[in-house]
Design a protein around this motif. Structure first.
Motif, PDB file in Angstrom:
ATOM      1  N   ALA A  10       2.758   0.423   1.719  1.00 57.79           N
ATOM      2  CA  ALA A  10       1.759  -0.194   1.763  1.00 57.79           C
ATOM      3  C   ALA A  10       0.583   0.774   1.008  1.00 57.79           C
ATOM      4  CB  ALA A  10       1.296  -0.482   3.027  1.00 57.79           C
ATOM      5  N   PHE A  11      -0.521   0.226   0.614  1.00 54.16           N
ATOM      6  CA  PHE A  11      -1.684   0.851   0.056  1.00 54.16           C
ATOM      7  C   PHE A  11      -2.857   0.923   1.009  1.00 54.16           C
ATOM      8  CE2 PHE A  11      -2.454  -2.750  -2.253  1.00 54.16           C
ATOM      9  CZ  PHE A  11      -3.855  -2.684  -2.086  1.00 54.16           C
ATOM     10  N   GLY A  12      -3.567   1.874   1.337  1.00 51.42           N
ATOM     11  CA  GLY A  12      -4.804   1.773   2.058  1.00 51.42           C
ATOM     12  C   GLY A  12      -5.826   1.281   1.148  1.00 51.42           C
ATOM     13  N   LEU A  13      -6.669   0.303   1.823  1.00 52.73           N
ATOM     14  CA  LEU A  13      -8.060  -0.264   1.129  1.00 52.73           C
ATOM     15  C   LEU A  13      -9.032  -0.063   2.409  1.00 52.73           C
ATOM     16  CD1 LEU A  13      -8.980  -2.039  -1.001  1.00 52.73           C
ATOM     17  CD2 LEU A  13      -8.632  -4.246   0.250  1.00 52.73           C
ATOM     18  N   ASP A  14     -10.023   0.804   1.843  1.00 49.64           N
ATOM     19  CA  ASP A  14     -11.027   1.057   2.655  1.00 49.64           C
ATOM     20  C   ASP A  14     -12.164  -0.046   1.904  1.00 49.64           C
ATOM     21  OD1 ASP A  14     -13.201   2.063   4.094  1.00 49.64           O
ATOM     22  OD2 ASP A  14     -13.762   3.654   2.701  1.00 49.64           O
ATOM     23  N   ILE A  15     -12.736  -0.808   2.857  1.00 45.95           N
ATOM     24  CA  ILE A  15     -13.932  -1.689   2.760  1.00 45.95           C
ATOM     25  C   ILE A  15     -14.981  -1.438   3.401  1.00 45.95           C
ATOM     26  CG2 ILE A  15     -14.349  -4.193   2.586  1.00 45.95           C
ATOM     27  CD1 ILE A  15     -11.327  -4.693   3.179  1.00 45.95           C
ATOM     28  N   SER A  16     -16.192  -0.836   2.425  1.00 45.22           N
ATOM     29  CA  SER A  16     -17.600  -0.727   3.149  1.00 45.22           C
ATOM     30  C   SER A  16     -18.420  -1.837   2.477  1.00 45.22           C
ATOM     31  CB  SER A  16     -17.701   0.650   2.727  1.00 45.22           C
ATOM     32  OG  SER A  16     -17.892   1.017   1.572  1.00 45.22           O
ATOM     33  N   ASP A  17     -19.769  -1.640   2.893  1.00 41.67           N
ATOM     34  CA  ASP A  17     -20.665  -2.435   2.335  1.00 41.67           C
ATOM     35  C   ASP A  17     -21.202  -1.922   1.021  1.00 41.67           C
ATOM     36  OD1 ASP A  17     -20.833  -3.313   5.100  1.00 41.67           O
ATOM     37  OD2 ASP A  17     -23.009  -3.000   5.259  1.00 41.67           O
ATOM     38  N   ARG A  18     -20.901  -0.779   0.531  1.00 42.50           N
ATOM     39  CA  ARG A  18     -21.255  -0.364  -0.796  1.00 42.50           C
ATOM     40  C   ARG A  18     -19.863  -0.297  -1.805  1.00 42.50           C
ATOM     41  NH1 ARG A  18     -26.321   3.992  -0.844  1.00 42.50           N
ATOM     42  NH2 ARG A  18     -27.604   2.712   0.463  1.00 42.50           N
ATOM     43  N   ASN A  19     -18.869  -0.033  -1.334  1.00 44.71           N
ATOM     44  CA  ASN A  19     -17.675   0.410  -2.241  1.00 44.71           C
ATOM     45  C   ASN A  19     -16.481  -0.171  -1.466  1.00 44.71           C
ATOM     46  OD1 ASN A  19     -18.955   2.679  -4.130  1.00 44.71           O
ATOM     47  ND2 ASN A  19     -19.533   3.227  -1.899  1.00 44.71           N
ATOM     48  N   LEU A  20     -15.374  -0.313  -2.795  1.00 46.39           N
ATOM     49  CA  LEU A  20     -14.013  -0.512  -2.339  1.00 46.39           C
ATOM     50  C   LEU A  20     -13.210   0.783  -2.720  1.00 46.39           C
ATOM     51  CD1 LEU A  20     -13.547  -3.919  -3.281  1.00 46.39           C
ATOM     52  CD2 LEU A  20     -13.886  -3.265  -1.184  1.00 46.39           C
ATOM     53  N   ARG A  21     -12.227   1.171  -1.967  1.00 43.53           N
ATOM     54  CA  ARG A  21     -11.479   2.337  -2.292  1.00 43.53           C
ATOM     55  C   ARG A  21      -9.994   2.255  -1.954  1.00 43.53           C
ATOM     56  NH1 ARG A  21     -16.217   4.821   0.279  1.00 43.53           N
ATOM     57  NH2 ARG A  21     -17.333   5.876  -1.395  1.00 43.53           N
ATOM     58  N   LEU A  22      -9.103   2.523  -2.837  1.00 43.37           N
ATOM     59  CA  LEU A  22      -7.768   2.362  -2.782  1.00 43.37           C
ATOM     60  C   LEU A  22      -7.158   3.741  -3.078  1.00 43.37           C
ATOM     61  CD1 LEU A  22      -5.815   0.023  -5.316  1.00 43.37           C
ATOM     62  CD2 LEU A  22      -5.228   2.244  -4.962  1.00 43.37           C
ATOM     63  N   ALA A  23      -6.057   3.563  -1.832  1.00 36.09           N
ATOM     64  CA  ALA A  23      -5.161   5.119  -1.964  1.00 36.09           C
ATOM     65  C   ALA A  23      -3.857   4.794  -1.312  1.00 36.09           C
ATOM     66  CB  ALA A  23      -5.995   6.156  -0.963  1.00 36.09           C
ATOM     67  N   GLN A  24      -3.081   4.879  -2.416  1.00 36.06           N
ATOM     68  CA  GLN A  24      -1.462   4.930  -2.082  1.00 36.06           C
ATOM     69  C   GLN A  24      -0.504   5.861  -1.910  1.00 36.06           C
ATOM     70  OE1 GLN A  24       0.766   1.171  -3.384  1.00 36.06           O
ATOM     71  NE2 GLN A  24       2.106   2.509  -4.644  1.00 36.06           N
ATOM     72  N   MET A  25      -0.074   6.370  -0.889  1.00 31.78           N
ATOM     73  CA  MET A  25       0.647   7.578  -0.817  1.00 31.78           C
ATOM     74  C   MET A  25       2.168   7.428  -1.405  1.00 31.78           C
ATOM     75  SD  MET A  25      -1.532   9.197   0.412  1.00 31.78           S
ATOM     76  CE  MET A  25      -3.477   9.085   1.309  1.00 31.78           C
ATOM     77  N   THR A  26       2.769   8.456  -1.888  1.00 30.14           N
ATOM     78  CA  THR A  26       4.138   8.499  -1.848  1.00 30.14           C
ATOM     79  C   THR A  26       4.683   9.666  -1.120  1.00 30.14           C
ATOM     80  OG1 THR A  26       3.788  10.058  -3.966  1.00 30.14           O
ATOM     81  CG2 THR A  26       3.985   7.579  -4.392  1.00 30.14           C
ATOM     82  N   LYS A  27       5.859   9.584  -0.630  1.00 23.59           N
ATOM     83  CA  LYS A  27       6.390  10.498   0.338  1.00 23.59           C
ATOM     84  C   LYS A  27       7.592  10.997  -0.506  1.00 23.59           C
ATOM     85  CE  LYS A  27       7.741  11.424   4.817  1.00 23.59           C
ATOM     86  NZ  LYS A  27       7.904  11.002   6.444  1.00 23.59           N
ATOM     87  N   LYS A  28       7.605  12.551  -0.777  1.00 21.01           N
ATOM     88  CA  LYS A  28       8.779  13.227  -1.643  1.00 21.01           C
ATOM     89  C   LYS A  28       9.432  14.213  -0.659  1.00 21.01           C
ATOM     90  CE  LYS A  28       7.255  12.137  -6.331  1.00 21.01           C
ATOM     91  NZ  LYS A  28       6.657  12.785  -7.488  1.00 21.01           N
ATOM     92  N   TYR A  29      10.381  13.944   0.087  1.00 25.62           N
ATOM     93  CA  TYR A  29      11.005  15.132   0.951  1.00 25.62           C
ATOM     94  C   TYR A  29       9.950  15.207   2.122  1.00 25.62           C
ATOM     95  CZ  TYR A  29      14.099  15.902  -3.252  1.00 25.62           C
ATOM     96  OH  TYR A  29      14.838  15.750  -4.274  1.00 25.62           O
ATOM     97  N   LYS A  30       9.458  16.310   2.238  1.00 23.57           N
ATOM     98  CA  LYS A  30       8.724  16.464   3.437  1.00 23.57           C
ATOM     99  C   LYS A  30       7.154  16.492   3.016  1.00 23.57           C
ATOM    100  CE  LYS A  30      11.925  18.961   6.404  1.00 23.57           C
ATOM    101  NZ  LYS A  30      12.141  20.224   7.179  1.00 23.57           N
ATOM    102  N   SER A  31       6.866  16.530   1.635  1.00 21.63           N
ATOM    103  CA  SER A  31       5.388  16.403   1.399  1.00 21.63           C
ATOM    104  C   SER A  31       4.941  15.067   0.929  1.00 21.63           C
ATOM    105  CB  SER A  31       5.308  17.362   0.045  1.00 21.63           C
ATOM    106  OG  SER A  31       6.265  16.850  -1.017  1.00 21.63           O
ATOM    107  N   VAL A  32       3.568  14.989   1.066  1.00 22.10           N
ATOM    108  CA  VAL A  32       3.050  13.614   0.792  1.00 22.10           C
ATOM    109  C   VAL A  32       1.965  13.562  -0.424  1.00 22.10           C
ATOM    110  CG1 VAL A  32       1.658  11.881   1.648  1.00 22.10           C
ATOM    111  CG2 VAL A  32       3.175  13.013   3.084  1.00 22.10           C
TER     112      VAL A  32
END
Length: 355
Positions: A10-32
Motif C-alpha cells: 500500500a502507499f500512504g496518503l496524507d490528507i490535510s486541509d491544505r495539501n495531499l501527500r503521497l509516500a510509498q515504501m519499498t522493503k529491501k532485505y532489512k532496509s526501507v
C-alpha cells in the motif's frame, strides 16, 4: 471499519486541509526506502477541518497527485489513508477480561464516556494492548471516527481507482515515525505543529495513550507576524524561517511575538503531563519531547521549550528508519511536513518492525 489491520502492499496518503501527500515504501532485505512520493496543494476551501467540501476538485487533485508522482516503482492501487484528527478519536481504556469476540460489546458500554458523539454516528476498532489476568482486566486501544467522514473518504478514494485497505488515525502514523520506544521505553510527548493546528500525543509502552488537539498553528503564527510587523504573507513566512526564536536575529522581534504562543504551548504540555501522571497506574517520568511538523523548523524552538519545562526537547528526525531518496527535494522543512505520509507508508509494509 478497520483502523489497526496491517496490509503488505500500500502507499500512504496524507490528507490535510491544505495539501495531499503521497509516500510509498519499498522493503529491501532489512532496509526501507521511499520509492514513490509527491505533494500537491489543494485549493482553499476544498477541505475544511477534515471534511471534503469540494468533491470533484478533491478527486481531480488526487488523480493529479498520483499521475505526477516522483521516484521509482509502480504505484499500488491499495492505499493507507489518514483520518482527520478533528473527526476521529484514539483512547486507551481498561475493560473486563473477556473473549476477543466479546470485546466490542464491552467497549460500547464505556465508549460514550470518552467520545462526545453517539455510538450510532461512529465506526470503531480496537487493539489489545496488555492483559492482567490476576485482576481480570485488559487494556485496549480504541480508534473511532465519524461514519460520515469515513464513508466519504472511502467513496472518493474508490472513485480514484484506489482500494482503501486501512484508514488510520493521524497520531498513530506520526508516532510510528517519531517515537523511539524500541531504544527508549520511557514515555515521550510528541508535538506535531501543523499549518492549521497542533497535535499533542503521549506515547508510552508502544501505544499512543492519549491525544490532544491544540488551537495553535503555523497559519496563526504567520498572521501574528503579518499584523505585528506589517508584512505580507510571503515575507512573514520567510521571517519565521530566517529569524525563528533567536534573540540575535531580527532584533529578537519574533521571539517577542511568539512569547504568548510558546507560553500557551508550554501550559498545554504541563496539563498533558499532569493528566498522564494522575491517570496512570504507575506513572513514569517523561523522557523527552519530540517536535515535528512545519513548526519544528523554527530556530531555537527546542531550546525555548526545554528551558521552560526542564524536559529534553528535540526536533524529530523522520529519516531514522528510512533512507532519504532525494535530499534536494526533502530538505529540512519538507521532511517535517511528510511525517504523516511516511508513517502511513510504513503501515503498508509491517509497522511493528519500526516501533
Amino acid at each position: 471499519m478497520s483502523f489497526f489491520t496491517t496490509t503488505e502492499t500500500a502507499f500512504g496518503l496524507d490528507i490535510s486541509d491544505r495539501n495531499l501527500r503521497l509516500a510509498q515504501m519499498t522493503k529491501k532485505y532489512k532496509s526501507v526506502e521511499l520509492g514513490l512520493y509527491n505533494e500537491i496543494r489543494l485549493p482553499p476551501g476544498c477541505i475544511e477541518c477534515g471534511e471534503i467540501k469540494q468533491l470533484k476538485i478533491f478527486l481531480d487533485s488526487l488523480l493529479k497527485l498520483m499521475k505526477t508522482k516522483r521516484g521509482f516503482g509502480r504505484l499500488s492501487d491499495e492505499v493507507v489513508a489518514v483520518l482527520p484528527e478533528e473527526q476521529s478519536y484514539l483512547k486507551v481504556m481498561d475493560i473486563p477480561l473477556v473473549e476477543k469476540e466479546q470485546i466490542p460489546e464491552e467497549i460500547k458500554k464505556i465508549l460514550p464516556q470518552h467520545v462526545p458523539v453517539s455510538l450510532d454516528s461512529i465506526y470503531f476498532d480496537f487493539q489489545i494492548v496488555k492483559t492482567n489476568e490476576n485482576e481480570s482486566v485488559q487494556t485496549v486501544l480504541v480508534g473511532a471516527a465519524l461514519k460520515k467522514t469515513v464513508d466519504t473518504y472511502v467513496d472518493i478514494l474508490s472513485q480514484a481507482g484506489l482500494i482503501p485497505t486501512v484508514l488510520e488515525i493521524e497520531a498513530a502514523a506520526i508516532s510510528r515515525v517519531l517515537a523511539s520506544q524500541k531504544t527508549d521505553p520511557t514515555p515521550q510527548i510528541i508535538i506535531d505543529i501543523g499549518a492549521n493546528r497542533t497535535g499533542l500525543f503521549l506515547f508510552d509502552e508502544n501505544v499512543v495513550k492519549f491525544t490532544v488537539s491544540l488551537p495553535i498553528s503555523g497559519a496563526k503564527i504567520t498572521e501574528l507576524i503579518m499584523q505585528a510587523l506589517s508584512l505580507d504573507f510571503e515575507k512573514a513566512e520567510q521571517a519565521k524561517i530566517v529569524c525563528g526564536l533567536d534573540r540575535e536575529k531580527c532584533h529578537g522581534a519574533l521571539l517577542e511575538i511568539f512569547s504568548g504562543t510558546v507560553e500557551e504551548l508550554a501550559s498545554h504540555i504541563n496539563e498533558a503531563i499532569k493528566f498522564y501522571q494522575n491517570g496512570a497506574n504507575e506513572p513514569k517520568k517523561i523522557a523527552k519531547i519530540v517536535l515535528g511538523g512545519g513548526g519544528a523548523n523554527f530556530i531555537n524552538i527546542t531550546e525555548i521549550i526545554q528551558g521552560k519545562l526542564g524536559i529534553p526537547t528535540e526536533v524529530s528526525n523522520p529519516w531514522r528508519y528510512i533512507k532519504n531518496p532525494n535530499q534536494n527535494y526533502f530538505d529540512r522543512e519538507k521532511s517535517q511536513s511528510f511525517i504523516t505520509a511516511l508513517g502511513l507508508g510504513l503501515r503498508g509494509i509491517n509497522p511493528d518492525t519500526f516501533l
